[in-house]
Enzyme design. Structure first.
Site, mmCIF file in Angstrom:
data_model
loop_
_atom_site.group_PDB
_atom_site.id
_atom_site.type_symbol
_atom_site.label_atom_id
_atom_site.label_comp_id
_atom_site.label_asym_id
_atom_site.label_seq_id
_atom_site.Cartn_x
_atom_site.Cartn_y
_atom_site.Cartn_z
ATOM 1 N N LYS A 28 1.032 -1.315 0.137
ATOM 2 C CA LYS A 28 -0.079 -0.022 -0.106
ATOM 3 C C LYS A 28 0.857 1.207 -0.055
ATOM 4 C CE LYS A 28 -3.779 -0.414 2.624
ATOM 5 N NZ LYS A 28 -4.475 -0.490 3.721
ATOM 6 N N ARG A 98 -3.307 3.326 8.548
ATOM 7 C CA ARG A 98 -3.648 2.055 7.655
ATOM 8 C C ARG A 98 -2.422 1.180 7.734
ATOM 9 N NH1 ARG A 98 -4.720 4.782 1.759
ATOM 10 N NH2 ARG A 98 -6.222 2.560 1.758
ATOM 11 N N GLY A 107 -7.560 -6.645 4.541
ATOM 12 C CA GLY A 107 -8.481 -6.560 5.387
ATOM 13 C C GLY A 107 -8.094 -7.578 6.844
ATOM 14 N N MET A 109 -5.899 -6.988 8.532
ATOM 15 C CA MET A 109 -5.332 -5.863 9.682
ATOM 16 C C MET A 109 -6.046 -4.847 9.674
ATOM 17 S SD MET A 109 -1.106 -6.475 9.256
ATOM 18 C CE MET A 109 -1.312 -6.165 7.237
ATOM 19 N N ARG A 342 -3.672 -1.461 -6.358
ATOM 20 C CA ARG A 342 -2.693 -2.493 -6.402
ATOM 21 C C ARG A 342 -3.209 -3.542 -7.517
ATOM 22 N NH1 ARG A 342 -5.841 -4.304 -1.152
ATOM 23 N NH2 ARG A 342 -7.732 -4.675 -1.834
ATOM 24 N N HIS A 460 -16.806 -8.957 1.351
ATOM 25 C CA HIS A 460 -15.873 -9.971 1.918
ATOM 26 C C HIS A 460 -15.989 -11.517 1.118
ATOM 27 C CE1 HIS A 460 -14.236 -13.035 4.831
ATOM 28 N NE2 HIS A 460 -13.041 -12.137 4.771
ATOM 29 N N ARG A 575 2.223 -48.060 -16.221
ATOM 30 C CA ARG A 575 2.131 -49.336 -15.266
ATOM 31 C C ARG A 575 1.516 -50.482 -16.156
ATOM 32 N NH1 ARG A 575 -0.345 -45.133 -12.973
ATOM 33 N NH2 ARG A 575 0.620 -44.232 -11.462
ATOM 34 N N ARG A 631 6.797 -49.357 -17.674
ATOM 35 C CA ARG A 631 7.613 -50.108 -16.316
ATOM 36 C C ARG A 631 7.112 -51.729 -16.318
ATOM 37 N NH1 ARG A 631 5.565 -48.361 -10.428
ATOM 38 N NH2 ARG A 631 3.867 -49.635 -11.044
ATOM 39 N N GLU A 758 14.139 -45.480 -6.880
ATOM 40 C CA GLU A 758 12.967 -45.386 -5.780
ATOM 41 C C GLU A 758 13.319 -45.877 -4.390
ATOM 42 O OE1 GLU A 758 9.705 -47.614 -7.499
ATOM 43 O OE2 GLU A 758 10.912 -48.640 -8.733
ATOM 44 N N SER A 777 14.384 -42.820 -13.900
ATOM 45 C CA SER A 777 13.094 -41.949 -13.608
ATOM 46 C C SER A 777 12.937 -42.298 -11.986
ATOM 47 C CB SER A 777 11.914 -42.806 -14.360
ATOM 48 O OG SER A 777 10.709 -42.210 -14.130
ATOM 49 N N GLY A 779 10.832 -42.596 -9.105
ATOM 50 C CA GLY A 779 9.904 -42.899 -8.443
ATOM 51 C C GLY A 779 9.626 -42.220 -7.358
ATOM 52 N N THR A 780 9.154 -41.044 -7.079
ATOM 53 C CA THR A 780 9.226 -40.293 -5.772
ATOM 54 C C THR A 780 8.215 -40.811 -4.755
ATOM 55 O OG1 THR A 780 8.051 -38.607 -7.073
ATOM 56 C CG2 THR A 780 10.363 -38.359 -6.592
ATOM 57 N N ASN A 781 7.137 -41.527 -5.035
ATOM 58 C CA ASN A 781 6.228 -42.137 -4.235
ATOM 59 C C ASN A 781 6.944 -43.151 -3.383
ATOM 60 O OD1 ASN A 781 4.225 -40.579 -5.434
ATOM 61 N ND2 ASN A 781 3.357 -42.232 -6.374
ATOM 62 N N ASP A 782 7.486 -44.120 -3.952
ATOM 63 C CA ASP A 782 8.106 -45.097 -3.358
ATOM 64 C C ASP A 782 9.587 -44.457 -2.674
ATOM 65 O OD1 ASP A 782 7.332 -47.475 -2.802
ATOM 66 O OD2 ASP A 782 7.475 -47.829 -4.997
ATOM 67 N N CYS A 844 8.305 -39.339 -12.091
ATOM 68 C CA CYS A 844 7.080 -40.029 -12.160
ATOM 69 C C CYS A 844 6.285 -40.369 -11.216
ATOM 70 C CB CYS A 844 7.371 -41.259 -13.342
ATOM 71 S SG CYS A 844 7.890 -42.705 -12.267
ATOM 72 N N TYR A 864 12.589 -34.115 -17.823
ATOM 73 C CA TYR A 864 11.004 -33.941 -17.768
ATOM 74 C C TYR A 864 10.365 -34.253 -16.516
ATOM 75 C CZ TYR A 864 10.700 -39.047 -17.831
ATOM 76 O OH TYR A 864 10.954 -40.374 -17.476
HETATM 77 P P1 ADP Z 1 -7.927 -2.235 3.904
HETATM 78 O O1 ADP Z 1 -6.539 -2.751 3.901
HETATM 79 O O2 ADP Z 1 -8.631 -3.036 4.416
HETATM 80 O O3 ADP Z 1 -8.279 -2.153 2.504
HETATM 81 P P2 ADP Z 1 -7.516 0.548 3.917
HETATM 82 O O4 ADP Z 1 -6.168 1.062 4.793
HETATM 83 O O5 ADP Z 1 -7.222 0.653 2.539
HETATM 84 O O6 ADP Z 1 -7.884 -0.755 4.617
HETATM 85 O O7 ADP Z 1 -8.620 1.576 4.300
HETATM 86 C C1 ADP Z 1 -9.807 1.062 4.653
HETATM 87 C C2 ADP Z 1 -10.886 2.215 3.944
HETATM 88 O O8 ADP Z 1 -10.478 3.542 4.497
HETATM 89 C C3 ADP Z 1 -10.555 1.988 2.481
HETATM 90 O O9 ADP Z 1 -11.805 2.317 1.765
HETATM 91 C C4 ADP Z 1 -9.909 3.396 2.181
HETATM 92 O O10 ADP Z 1 -10.119 3.949 0.901
HETATM 93 C C5 ADP Z 1 -10.709 4.366 3.472
HETATM 94 N N1 ADP Z 1 -9.244 5.274 3.723
HETATM 95 C C6 ADP Z 1 -8.293 4.981 4.269
HETATM 96 N N2 ADP Z 1 -7.421 6.127 4.244
HETATM 97 C C7 ADP Z 1 -8.517 7.148 4.123
HETATM 98 C C8 ADP Z 1 -8.069 8.554 4.120
HETATM 99 N N3 ADP Z 1 -7.083 9.028 4.336
HETATM 100 N N4 ADP Z 1 -9.172 9.383 3.472
HETATM 101 C C9 ADP Z 1 -10.278 8.674 3.097
HETATM 102 N N5 ADP Z 1 -10.584 7.510 2.995
HETATM 103 C C10 ADP Z 1 -9.671 6.359 3.673
HETATM 104 MG MG MG Z 2 -7.842 -0.952 0.883
HETATM 105 MG MG MG Z 3 -6.336 -2.845 6.565
#
Ligand code: ADP
Ligand code: MG
Ligand code: MG
Length: 988
Positions: A28, A98, A107, A109, A342, A460, A575, A631, A758, A777, A779-782, A844, A864
C-alpha cells in the site's frame, strides 16, 4: 553507523519512496508513493517502514530508538503541506492510520479513519465545514473504529447502540440521522467505551496516533492475519508498514462519496471498467454492505467530470503498472482522490483473458503473460459446472450476484466453525450466511461453495471466494438466514440439506445436481497461454539438456489419448500390472506363479502375450511416436495370490489338480511385508520369464506399429533396482528378446532401457547404475516412503500432527521434500550424468504434477516431469514458470541463448553506440529496444533471484549438499491472486 530511515513522506507531488520499495513500505505504502510521484491525486501522508514492525516484535513490543522524533518531524512536514494541524480546535488535520505489508493481505489487519478528532476539534470541523452533520459523523466513526481496534470494545456493542438510535428516531439508514442524532450517538459511544474499558476516550491526538500505530502493529500478529499467512504459505515477511495519511471525506454530503473499482472485470477479465460506489459515505461503507452500493457506470450521471477523470486515472495506472488495477477512490465535494491501487486479485478465467489481451495490446510480453497465470488459476478453469441437462430440468430457487465462478454442491452449514467440523468428517459443505467476515476464512477455505444473502461483488465473501477459487453467490434475493435455518423464496432448508450453486450465473438450485468439468483444450485463450508455455519450455537450455518436457502417467490407451489431447510430450510412466490383473489374464498369471517348472511357467505366460501386445499397440498408437516409458511388472507376487475359496477352486480346476495340493503352494507365497518383499526386478531375478514376455509383447507391438506406419519410441523401465548388478543381469535378457523379435519380424527395433530410482541405495549407487541405464526415472512416491520409512498408506495417522506441530512444513507425499528426497534426486542425477552424459532423467511420482516440485525438478536438471493426465496443462504452465524463474539454470528470456551477462554487456555496448547514431535510424531503434529488452530481462532476473531479505513466499529449499542445485526462486508477490487458497476481505 548512519541511523536507519524509518519514516517516508509522500505528498505535494513527490515521495521519498516508490513502487520498488514494497519490502520496506509495504504494498500500500509503496504504491501510494509511486502514485504521488506520477501525479495521481493522493492525499499526503507518511509511511512507517516494515523494519519498525520487525524491530517492535524483536524487542518485545518496543519501538526503535529515535522513531518518536522521526514521526514528529514528518508530522510537522505533513501539517505544513496540509496547512492544518493535528488537534487544532479551529481547523483540525485528521488522518487515517492504515496497515499494509509487502504481500497483500487485504482486510486482515486494522485501519482507523478520522484520527485527530476530539470534543473540541469536532466543533471546529463543524464550523469550518459549515456541515455539523459531517463533523459528528466523522467523530462517531472514529470512536467506533478506535474503540473497537485500540480499546477492544466489541464492535457489536457500537452496532447495537447505532441500531437503537435509528429505531428510536424511526429511520432505517445511517444517513437519515441528523447532526443532533450523531452528537447524541457520540456521547453514547463515549459512555460505552468508558463502561467497557474503564477509561475515558482519549482526547489527545498524539495519544490517539500512538494508540493506533500500536494497534496496527499488533494486528500483524492477530489470529486472522496469522491464519491468512498460513493459508497462503506466506513466510518471512518482515511485518506490516503503517501508513498515516491525511483524510479526505466522502461523507461530506451528496457531492461526496467513496468507491472501489477495477481496471478490468476481475471475474471475466473483460476490458471494461468495473466497480461500485456510494455517495455520502466513508471508507468501508461500500464493502461493509450497510447500504447496497451502486454500479460504477452510474457515476456518469452523478458526476460526469469525476467519472471521466477516474477513467483517465485508471488508464494511467494500468499502463504504468501494466497489470489490472484494483483501486480505492474518494470524492470530496466533487474532487477526486485515489487512496489505494494494487494489482487486482482475479479469477482463473480473468487471469487468462487479461494475460492474453495484454499481450495483444502490447502492454506485456508473452513471458510476463505466462507468469501472470498461476497453476492455481488454471486449476480453477478445470472447476466443475452443472451438467447442462440436469440444469435445464432443475428449478432455480433464487438468483444472486455471480461473485466467484464454478458450480458447487454441498450440505448446508451456517457457521465457519461448522464448516470446518463437517469437513473433518469428510462431508462436502456449502456455507450459507448473511455475510462473511475475516474470522470466517478457515471455514470458507473448506467449503465447496459459499452463498450469502447480502453484500455486493466487492463484499468480503466475494473477494475471498474469488481468491480461493471457490464458487460463490452473494446478495441472493429472497434468501433469509437465521441461526440454523435458511429460507429461499419461501422454501425452507435446514443444516445438512443439499444445495447446488452456480457461481458463474448466480443461480441457486435445490438438492444435489450433477457437476461436469469444462474442456479447457477448446478454449482459445487457455490454448494461447499453454502454447507460449510450451515455447518457453522447449527453448530452455541447461548445458546439454534441451527443453523441459511434460509427460504423463497413463496405463490405458484412453488415458494416453486424453493426456495427448492435454498436450503431453510423452508417457513417463505406463504401469503394466493391469495387464495381468484383468480377468482373462489373471488366471494364467496365477497358474504361472504356482507352477513348479520353467516350462509350465512359460506356457502359462504365453497365453498372456498376445493380450499384452494389444494393450501396448493401443498405447503406442495413441502417443503417435512420442516416448513411452513402460515399467515392467512391479507389485509383489503376493498380490496375485488367490484368496477366497472360489478363486482357489477355479485355479485348481484350471491346473487340473486338487485344492489340497494347491494350498501349500499358495501358502508358500505369503509375505509378511510385501511392499519390501518379492516385487519389482526381484521378480525377474527369480522368474525371468515374466519380464521376457513383457519385453516380447512390447517388441511385437512396436514392430506392428512400424509395419503400419505408426512411429514408436518405447523406453523399457526396470523397477525397484537397488544395485547395478540387477541391471547388469537383466538388461541383456531384454536386449536378447528385442533382437529376437527384430530378426523374426525383420523390422529394426531399438529401445532405451533404463531404471526407476526409488530406493535410497539406488540413488547412492547411481553412478554405477548409470553404466547400465539409458535413463533414470525417479519414482518419488516410493523414494519418499523408503527415505522417510513412512508408509504412504499408514502415514495419515501421524502426518497431521507432524504438520500441525511444524515437525514437517509440508506433506512430503504432496510436494517433494527437497532437503532429503530432493537431495537424493539431485545427487543421483549428477552422479548418473557424470558417468553417462546422455542419461535422460525424469520424475514419475505424484509429485510430478506439483508446481513447487516442478520448479525443483527444473533446478535439479531433470529432463522432464510426468504427472497424471488431468494435471498435464498445469504442469506445462508450471514448467514454463520454472524456466522463467530460474534464469541461472538456462531460463529467463529463453530466446536469449547467450548467458545473461554476455547479453547485458552487448546491449550496453549497443546502447552506447546508439547514442552516437543519429536519431531516427534503424540502428538506434534496434539497439534501444534490445537494450531495453535485456534490461527488462535483467530486471526480471533480479526479481526472480532477489535474496529473501524481506519477502520470501516459499522457502523450503536448501539442498546445499546436493551441490549443483540452486534454491527455489522467489515466487512473485501474490498480488495477482495467484494462489488458490488466497483470501481477500471485507475491507478492501
Ligand atoms: P484495507 O487494507 O482493509 O483496504 P485501508 O487502509 O485501505 O484498509 O482503508 C480502509 C478504507 O478506508 C478504504 O476504503 C480506504 O479507501 C479508506 N481510507 C483510508 N485512508 C483514508 C483517508 N486518508 N481518507 C479517506 N479514506 C481513507
Ligand atoms: Mg484498502
Ligand atoms: Mg487494513
Amino acid at each position: 553507523m548512519a541511523k536507519e530511515k524509518n519514516v517516508y513522506f509522500f505528498g505535494d507531488g513527490k515521495a521519498e519512496g516508490d513502487a520498488g520499495m514494497r519490502d520496506v513500505l509495504g504494498g500500500k505504502g509503496a504504491n501510494l508513493a509511486e502514485m504521488t510521484n506520477i501525479g495521481i491525486p493522493v492525499p499526503p501522508g507518511f509511511t512507517i517502514s516494515t523494519n519498525v514492525c520487525a524491530e517492535y516484535y524483536a524487542k518485545g513490543k518496543k519501538y526503535p530508538a529515535g522513531l518518536e522524533k522521526e514521526i514528529l518531524t514528518v508530522l510537522k512536514k505533513l501539517e505544513t503541506v496540509m496547512k492544518k494541524k493535528l488537534g487544532d480546535p479551529v481547523d483540525p488535520l485528521l488522518v487515517s492510520v492504515r496497515s499494509g505489508s509487502a504481500v497483500s493481505m487485504p482486510g486482515m489487519m486494522d485501519t482507523i479513519l478520522n484520527l485527530g478528532i476530539n470534543d473540541k476539534s469536532v466543533k471546529g470541523l463543524a464550523q469550518k465545514s459549515q456541515n455539523p452533520r459531517f463533523a459528528w459523523d466523522a467523530y462517531r466513526r472514529f470512536i467506533q473504529m478506535y474503540g473497537d481496534v485500540v480499546m477492544l470494545v466489541p464492535h457489536e456493542k457500537f452496532e447495537s447502540c447505532l441500531a437503537n438510535l435509528k429505531k428510536s428516531r424511526k429511520v432505517s439508514e445511517d444517513n437519515d440521522l441528523n447532526a443532533a442524532d450523531l452528537e447524541f450517538l457520540v456521547n453514547e459511544y463515549k459512555k460505552l467505551v468508558k463502561a467497557h474499558s474503564k477509561k475515558d476516550f482519549p482526547q489527545d491526538p498524539l495519544e490517539q496516533l500512538w494508540g493506533s500505530i500500536n494497534a496496527v502493529l499488533d494486528s500483524w500478529m492477530n489470529e486472522r492475519a496469522i491464519k491468512y499467512r498460513q493459508l497462503n504459505d506466506i513466510r518471512n515477511v518482515l511485518g506490516t508498514a503503517v501508513n498515516v495519511q491525511s483524510m479526505v471525506y466522502g461523507n461530506y454530503g451528496n457531492d461526496s462519496g467513496t468507491g472501489v473499482c477495477f481496471s478490468r472485470d476481475p471475474s471475466t477479465g473483460e476490458n471494461i471498467f468495473y466497480g461500485e460506489y456510494l455517495m455520502n459515505a466513508q471508507g468501508e461503507d461500500v464493502v461493509a454492505g450497510i447500504r447496497t452500493p451502486q454500479k460504477l457506470s452510474g457515476l456518469v450521471k452523478t458526476n460526469k467530470k469525476v467519472y471521466e477523470q477516474l477513467v483517465g486515472i485508471k488508464n494511467k495506472l494500468e499502463n504504468h503498472f501494466r497489470d489490472m488495477q484494483d483501486m480505492e477512490f474518494t470524492i470530496e465535494k466533487g474532487i477526486l482522490y485515489i487512496l489505494q491501487t494494487r494489482n487486482g486479485k482475479r479469477t482463473g478465467t480473468a487471469a487468462v483473458k487479461i494475460a492474453v489481451d495484454m499481450v495483444n495490446e502490447k502492454l506485456i510480453d508473452k513471458e510476463t503473460a505466462v507468469l501472470r497465470v498461476s497453476p492455481a488459476h488454471l486449476d480453477q478453469l478445470l472447476h466443475p459446472m452443472i451438467d447442462l441437462n440436469a440444469q435445464r430440468s432443475a428449478r432455480v430457487l433464487s438468483k444472486g450476484l455471480n461473485a466467484s465462478p464454478g458450480a458447487a454442491c454441498g450440505r448446508i452449514v451456517f457457521t465457519a466453525k461448522d464448516a470446518e467440523d463437517w469437513h473433518k468428517r469428510n462431508e462436502k459443505v456449502l456455507l450459507v450466511r448473511k455475510d462473511t467476515s475475516p474470522e470466517d476464512i478457515g471455514g470458507m477455505a473448506v467449503s465447496e461453495g459459499i452463498l450469502t444473502s447480502t453484500g455486493g461483488m466487492t463484499s468480503h465473501a466475494a473477494v475471498v471466494a474469488r481468491g480461493m477459487g471457490t464458487p460463490c453467490i452473494c446478495g441472493a434475493k429472497g434468501v433469509t438466514v437465521d441461526a440454523k435455518h435458511v429460507s429461499i423464496e419461501g422454501k425452507s432448508f435446514k443444516e445438512g440439506d443439499w444445495l447446488t450453486i452456480d457461481g458463474s450465473s448466480g443461480e441457486v438450485y435445490e438438492g444435489k445436481l450433477p457437476l461436469i468439468s469444462r474442456d479447457i483444450s477448446k478454449d482459445k485463450d487457455v490454448t494461447a497461454v499453454l502454447k507460449w508455455s510450451d515455447d518457453i519450455r522447449n527453448r530452455a537450455v541447461r548445458g546439454k539438456i534441451k527443453g523441459f518436457q511434460v509427460r504423463t502417467n497413463a496405463d490405458q490407451p484412453s488415458d494416453a489419448k486424453r493426456a495427448f489431447d492435454f498436450g503431453a510430450d510423452g508417457i513417463g510412466l505406463c504401469r503394466t500390472e493391469h495387464m495381468f490383473f484383468e480377468k482373462e489374464k489373471l488366471i494364467h498369471f496365477r497358474a504361472m506363479i504356482v507352477s513348479d517348472t520353467k516350462e509350465e511357467r512359460k506356457n502359462a505366460l504365453a497365453k498372456i502375450l498376445p493380450l499384452q501386445q494389444n494393450d501396448f499397440f493401443g498405447i503406442f498408437k495413441a502417443m503417435e511416436g512420442r516416448p513411452v516409458t513402460i515399467r515392467l511388472l512391479d507389485p509383489p507376487l503376493h498380490e496375485f495370490v488367490p484368496r477366497d475359496k472360489k478363486e482357489i477352486e477355479e485355479l485348481a480346476k484350471y491346473l487340473g489338480i486338487k485344492v489340497k495340493d494347491l494350498m501349500p503352494k499358495i501358502e508358500k507365497l505369503a509375505e509378511t511385508n510385501p511392499m519390501l518383499g518379492h516385487r519389482g526386478c526381484r521378480l525377474a531375478v527369480t522368474h525371468p520369464e515374466i519380464y521376457d514376455i513383457q519385453v516380447e509383447a512390447i517388441s511385437l507391438a512396436a514392430a506392428e506399429c512400424i509395419r503400419n506406419g505408426i512411429p514408436v519410441d518405447p523406453e523399457i523401465m526396470i523397477p525397484i533396482v537397488v544395485t547395478a548388478r540387477e541391471l547388469k543381469l537383466l538388461r541383456p535378457n531384454a536386449e536378447k528378446i528385442i533382437k529376437m523379435v527384430s530378426e523374426k519380424t525383420k523390422i529394426p527395433l531399438k529401445f532405451k532401457i533404463g531404471t526407476m530410482i526409488e530406493v535410497p541405495r539406488a540413488a547412492i549407487r547411481s553412478g554405477h547404475i548409470a553404466k547400465y541405464a539409458d535413463f533414470f526415472s525417479f519414482g518419488t512416491n516410493d523414494l519418499t516412503q523408503t527415505t522417510f520409512a513412512f508408509s504412504r498408506d499408514d502415514s495419515a495417522s501421524f502426518l497431521v500432527s507432524y504438520l500441525d506441530q511444524k515437525v514437517l512444513d509440508v506433506d512430503p507425499f504432496k510436494s517433494i521434500d527437497e532437503e532429503g528426497v530432493g537431495f537424493l534426486v539431485a545427487y543421483a542425477t549428477r552422479e548418473g550424468r557424470a558417468v553417462n552424459p546422455d542419461l535422460k532423467v525424469g520424475i514419475c511420482g505424484e509429485h510430478g504434477g506439483d508446481p513447487v516440485t516442478i520448479d525443483f525438478c527444473y533446478r535439479a536438471g531433470l529432463s522432464y516431469v510426468s504427472c497424471s493426465p488431468f494435471r498435464v496443462p498445469l504442469a506445462r504452465l508450471a514448467g514454463a514458470h520454472a524456466v522463467l524463474r530460474n534464469p541461472g539454470e538456462g531460463g529467463g528470456k529463453p530466446d536469449v541463448k547467450k548467458t545473461a551477462k554476455k547479453v547485458a554487456k552487448k546491449a550496453a555496448k549497443k546502447a552506447a553506440a546508439a547514442k552516437k547514431t543519429p536519431a531516427g535510424t534503424k540502428g538506434k531503434k534496434t539497439a534501444k529496444s534490445k537494450a531495453a529488452k535485456s534490461a527488462k530481462a535483467k530486471a526480471a532476473k533480479g526479481k526472480a533471484e532477489k535474496p529473501a531479505k524481506a519477502v520470501k513466499v516459499h522457502e523450503r529449499t536448501k539442498p546445499k549438499a546436493a551441490g549443483k542445485i540452486k534454491p527455489r526462486a522467489e515466487k512473485k508477490a501474490k498480488s495477482g491472486g495467484n494462489k488458490k487458497k488466497s483470501a481477500g476481505s471485507k475491507k478492501k
